[in-house]
Design an enzyme around this catalytic site. Structure first.
Site, PDB file in Angstrom:
ATOM      1  N   GLU A  35      -5.826  79.898 -10.037  1.00 42.10           N
ATOM      2  CA  GLU A  35      -6.531  81.122 -10.408  1.00 42.10           C
ATOM      3  C   GLU A  35      -7.257  81.674  -9.165  1.00 42.10           C
ATOM      4  O   GLU A  35      -6.748  82.513  -8.486  1.00 42.10           O
ATOM      5  CB  GLU A  35      -7.475  80.870 -11.591  1.00 42.10           C
ATOM      6  CG  GLU A  35      -7.637  82.112 -12.433  1.00 42.10           C
ATOM      7  CD  GLU A  35      -8.001  81.878 -13.887  1.00 42.10           C
ATOM      8  OE1 GLU A  35      -7.770  80.779 -14.416  1.00 42.10           O
ATOM      9  OE2 GLU A  35      -8.542  82.822 -14.482  1.00 42.10           O
ATOM     10  N   GLU A  47     -17.314  75.099 -15.909  1.00 40.73           N
ATOM     11  CA  GLU A  47     -16.928  76.315 -16.613  1.00 40.73           C
ATOM     12  C   GLU A  47     -17.450  76.310 -18.051  1.00 40.73           C
ATOM     13  O   GLU A  47     -17.883  77.330 -18.571  1.00 40.73           O
ATOM     14  CB  GLU A  47     -15.399  76.417 -16.625  1.00 40.73           C
ATOM     15  CG  GLU A  47     -14.872  77.653 -17.315  1.00 40.73           C
ATOM     16  CD  GLU A  47     -13.388  77.863 -17.051  1.00 40.73           C
ATOM     17  OE1 GLU A  47     -12.709  76.896 -16.661  1.00 40.73           O
ATOM     18  OE2 GLU A  47     -12.909  79.003 -17.230  1.00 40.73           O
TER      19      GLU A  47
HETATM   20  C1  BGC Z   1     -11.598  82.758 -15.604  1.00 40.58           C
HETATM   21  C2  BGC Z   1     -12.957  83.281 -15.881  1.00 40.58           C
HETATM   22  C3  BGC Z   1     -12.829  84.662 -16.364  1.00 40.58           C
HETATM   23  C4  BGC Z   1     -12.118  84.587 -17.668  1.00 40.58           C
HETATM   24  C5  BGC Z   1     -12.021  85.877 -18.367  1.00 40.58           C
HETATM   25  C6  BGC Z   1     -10.806  82.760 -16.865  1.00 40.58           C
HETATM   26  O1  BGC Z   1      -9.519  82.342 -16.692  1.00 40.58           O
HETATM   27  O2  BGC Z   1     -11.610  81.528 -14.989  1.00 40.58           O
HETATM   28  O3  BGC Z   1     -14.035  82.707 -15.455  1.00 40.58           O
HETATM   29  O4  BGC Z   1     -13.944  85.438 -16.333  1.00 40.58           O
HETATM   30  O5  BGC Z   1     -10.849  84.000 -17.510  1.00 40.58           O
HETATM   31  O6  BGC Z   1     -11.386  85.714 -19.519  1.00 40.58           O
END
Ligand code: BGC
Length: 939
Positions: free
Chosen positions: A441, A713
């Protein structure tokens, strides 16, 4: 004595080749042993001649801000002078411009083979004259390193950083004078990798060739000789090209480096027809190795793996000292956590995240070039000799920002948490603010950056970093009719337009402006800030509310009725409408600052209409919110959605909601940064502190107790038994939950507000016995404001504070419970204190102690959990026997909402016993505070 200790130019020290936008913002910090009297300031900007002179001005603040027409490739001296109380001092600094709008005479060049993984481009030349100055203006796609005679130029990595390369490709300027004086024969070598531009990257596994399908570079080497002549060496078809030793690299992939590969078969470079319009002087701060982490331990896992533990989750790359024989390949794979003692990396998803090195048999340090990783552990395979700790190190890489803030307390777990927040920033301020550094990501997610920005600006000097990112956002908005994409650069993904994420368009420039008092970021982004609220207006299905669009809601909150939905329980349209209101208000205030009075009037009227519509739709006339969630109450308080007279009702409803939730957060991206803040701001600091100090799930310290070295997260990225949450989206290095650190700076350390870039600061710490010793600082352009306080253990519970206030800063100190005498540097004084440059010690006896005692209105469960208290009470009445029976407690008092008072009618209790119970409670400090009673030192 007077001195100028620092001069910054557009928030950088001696910037070379940066886009300064024909506008200078020069800040300086002064130190003077004499108080300020008739203080004056002056700046002169010179080339061979004076091009700007501010003349002597009153020192109203520590900066100069003015427009100036800058010439390309020019060295400017900046002389700042200050007079104070008869003393005068001048200090010089400089900056140098890049090519500004001067067209490139050089051409883009590359190799005829588009598929090379590591294109090399070189130019050999001889110099027969003495050189006085040499500058290299260049860039490369996707990422490059450049060498003179085998020595790397500069310490920047992964240049030119990440941008929407088809719109803006950043040009770097290097001062290479010293390289060219060393020898007569020279080789200039550019080494290219795929990077974000061409390598596999992006959401959902990623794709290749997002911005282009071949590596290329463009460079101009400008030489000035001692005899006054000049020469320019351009990239053109006189250069040679071949393939280098990096056999494959990409951001998620990692890198394969084959040192046995001979560099041969040089052939003429080809000129590539690629836009030069996209070339712009850089805004990005360089990515650099900011520190090295040694190996803490070499672990042999139960599964038989050899794993290096660097002791700290971070972003960067591992480096090794090669002892392997020629032809041997050693491989490092990285991961964030061990599972059952074994190496683990399932949460990296599709990211291969490895470094494979094939040895040429030479002993030397080896590193990757065109990738980076997020990790704490590295599994090593392929080594033929036992590993030694000193043969490995990990380079911590992030955008080159100065650390400006930090806080420590008497609580080691809190200290670890605050360190984790800073590590979250170090790991994710990687040219853009990324969501995470490890999995497939690593994108510039706007929402994540938005919620963390107010903390980020305190931890580090992020002005230049965010100004570059603000332009990244603007580029995407320009391409999408004002809508902001989910991440910037968008990497070819045009979706977006959600609240919080999209509101980064207004919130980030505004937060950054407020923190640093430089409107350059507002000037740069004003049109796109406006375009964002216009876009909402065009796309909502209800006038003056924001409804009917895709939303992320209170992302990753815990109160969702459908556990599979990370959007939470708070009505998404309510959240969106509140942010529509906030963004519109920001545009109105920005218009005011920039002098667009029509816009200011228009948007402030619109903001009022939105606020009214929110109130009509979601709040009753008596101040009851139609949404009973922590986040909804917190939003109503944070954005003043109810009139002042109804605020306490909303506070009470929030406190009740929290009580029902066991005084634990259930919030996501939206609520987490603000719940503690609104509590502290509205008389509930004790509860805010309790929530902050909770150690069980969900809480900040839950993660610390499970060994976190960065912010996770999810509240439960790791389960209580240490196993990884099996969710596919689960990073251990996301910073959004770390946004709580803003509250620690503002409410605990006490830097509660500031104006004009910290020229005036209000210091109003809120004390709590559980955080009885707090020490921290914030370094603004005025200098370092240092704060330390201690709730002493003497009988009167004296409170002592030590402050160090930089010159030119005015600090108004507001002290709670200070009705009696306050001592300032040993002399009695009155409140509020107004302090300027100097060192101060303050002490006073609070009107009531900060130690909190039990009372009968507290939850029965909490009282019964304190065995010392139960012991003291047990002779008094059977009630405690009754309550000590866990079944009874669970039945009647299992919820922390049920107070002791409510429990008592269930047992026979005499008035006398009741009075005795109350007396014992009143003299027993809460267990959470009792442990500190005799702990602490005198400051
Ligand atoms: C990310 C985030 C992001 C989110 C939004 C994720 O995959 O890691 O932190 O803001 O998607 O849906």
């Amino acid at each position: 004595m007077i001195e100028i200790s620092q001069i910054s130019i557009n928030h950088m020290t001696t910037p070379l080749g940066f886009d300064l936008d024909n506008h200078l913002h020069i800040e300086f910090s002064v130190n003077s042993s004499k108080p300020m009297t008739e203080t004056k300031k002056r700046v002169i900007i010179k080339t061979d001649e004076v091009v700007y002179d501010s003349d002597w001005q009153n020192y109203d603040n520590n900066f100069f801000d003015f427009a100036i027409e800058l010439e390309p490739r020019t060295h400017y001296t900046v002389s700042v002078s200050v007079q104070n109380a008869g003393d005068e001092i001048t200090k010089d600094s400089f900056f140098e411009t890049g090519k500004i709008t001067e067209p490139f005479s050089a051409n883009w060049i590359g190799n005829s083979n588009k598929d090379l993984q590591n294109t090399l481009l070189r130019k050999e030349f001889a110099l027969d004259k003495e050189i006085t100055s040499a500058r290299l203006y260049m860039t490369g796609l996707g990422v490059y390193e450049v060498y003179f005679n085998n020595e790397k130029i500069g310490d920047e990595l992964l240049a030119p950083g990440v941008t929407a390369y088809d719109q803006v490709t950043q040009v770097q300027t290097y001062d290479v004078t010293s390289f060219l004086q060393k020898t007569q024969k020279h080789e200039l070598l550019i080494s290219l990798g795929d990077g974000w531009y061409k390598g596999n990257f992006g959401f959902d596994g990623g794709q290749e060739n997002i911005y282009g399908d071949r590596q290329m570079a463009i460079a101009e080497l400008h030489l000035t000789f001692a005899d006054g002549t000049e020469e320019v060496i351009n990239t053109d078809d006189s250069w040679q090209t071949t393939s280098g030793k990096v056999t494959k690299s990409a951001i998620y992939y990692g890198e394969d480096l084959d040192d046995t590969k001979e560099i041969t078969n040089w052939e003429p470079a080809v000129i590539i027809d690629h836009s030069k319009e996209i070339l712009h002087d850089r805004l990005s701060l360089p990515l650099k190795v900011e520190e090295y982490l040694p190996v803490k331990e070499i672990i042999q896992t139960p599964a038989g793996e050899t794993v290096l533990d660097f002791g700290q989750n971070h972003a960067g790359w591992p480096e090794l000292f090669n002892h392997e024989p020629a032809g041997q390949t050693i491989e490092l794979q990285v991961g964030e956590i061990l599972q059952n003692g074994n190496f683990y990396r399932d949460n990296l998803r599709e990211a291969r995240a490895a470094f494979k090195y094939t040895s040429d048999g030479k002993e030397k340090w080896v590193r990757p070039h065109f990738t980076y990783y997020g990790y704490r552990y590295a599994k090593v395979t392929g080594n033929t000799k036992p590993l030694k700790k000193e043969d490995f190190r990990s380079a911590v890489i992030y955008s080159d920002m100065k650390t400006t803030g930090g806080i420590t307390t008497n609580n080691a777990k809190v200290n670890r948490l605050l360190q984790n927040v800073i590590w979250g920033q170090k790991s994710n301020f990687f040219d853009v603010p990324t969501d995470c550094p490890q999995r497939d990501e690593r994108l510039g997610w706007t929402g994540d950056a938005d919620v963390f920005s107010a903390t980020a600006v305190l931890n580090m000097d992020t002005y230049a970093f965010f100004k570059k990112y603000a332009r990244d956002m603007q580029i995407e908005q320009n391409a999408h009719d004002g809508m902001l994409t989910m991440y910037a650069p968008a990497m070819g993904n045009g979706s977006g337009g959600a609240a919080i994420w999209g509101d980064a368009a207004t919130i980030i420039p505004w937060t950054v402006y407020q923190a640093y008092n430089d409107p350059a970021i507002l000037r740069q982004n004003y049109s796109s800030m406006k375009a964002w609220v216009e876009w909402i207006g065009k796309n909502t299905s209800t006038k003056n509310l924001w409804t009917g669009c895709f939303q992320f809601g209170d992302w990753l909150s815990l109160d969702g009725e459908n556990p599979a939905m990370p959007t939470g329980k708070t009505d998404e349209d309510f959240i969106a409408s509140v942010y529509y209101y906030y963004s519109t208000s920001i545009v109105a205030e920005t218009a005011q600052i920039l002098g667009f009075s029509d816009d200011a009037a228009k948007y402030s009227k619109q903001a009022k209409a939105i606020k009214k519509a929110i109130s009509n739709e979601y709040i009753t006339a008596t101040g009851r919110l139609s949404i009973d969630t922590q986040t909804a109450y917190a939003l109503a308080l944070a954005f003043d959605l109810v009139p002042n007279e109804q605020k306490q009702r909303v506070v009470k409803d929030l406190v009740t909601r929290l009580g029902k939730d066991n005084n634990h957060l259930k919030t996501g991206f939206v609520g987490t940064p603000i719940v503690c803040r609104v509590l502290s701001e509205n008389g509930e600091h004790k509860l805010a502190t309790q929530i902050f100090l909770n150690e069980d799930f969900p809480s900040w310290l839950y993660a610390v107790n499970l060994g976190a070295t960065t912010i996770w997260e999810r509240w439960n990225s790791v389960m209580p038994d240490g196993s990884m949450n099996p969710e596919g989206m689960n990073s251990l290095n996301h910073y959004s939950i770390g946004a709580i650190m803003q509250w620690v700076y503002q409410q605990v350390l006490g830097i509660s507000s500031q104006t004009n870039g910290y020229q005036e600061v209000t210091l109003a710490p809120q004390f709590d016995y559980r955080l009885k010793h707090v020490q921290g600082h914030y370094e603004s352009s005025y200098g370092d404001l240092q704060i330390e306080y201690q709730l002493e253990t003497d009988e009167q519970h004296t409170i002592k504070l030590n402050l160090n206030v930089p010159f030119g800063q005015q600090v108004t100190v507001k002290l709670p419970r200070a009705t009696g005498e306050v001592q300032l540097n040993g002399e009695a004084t009155s409140l509020p204190l107004k302090l300027t440059g100097g060192q101060y010690s303050i002490s006073y006896v609070p009107s009531s102690s900060y130690i909190e005692y039990y009372n009968i209105d507290m939850p029965a469960k909490d009282l019964m959990a304190d065995s010392e208290l139960v012991e003291k009470l047990s002779p008094l009445n059977g009630v405690f026997g009754f309550l000590q029976d866990q079944n009874n407690l669970d039945t009647f008092g299992g919820s922390s909402l049920i107070e002791m008072n409510t429990m008592l009618p269930f047992v026979n209790i005499s008035d006398e016993d009741l009075a005795n119970i109350k007396a014992v409670l009143a003299e027993t400090p809460l267990a959470s505070e009792r442990k500190f009673l005799n702990e602490g030192r005198t400051i």
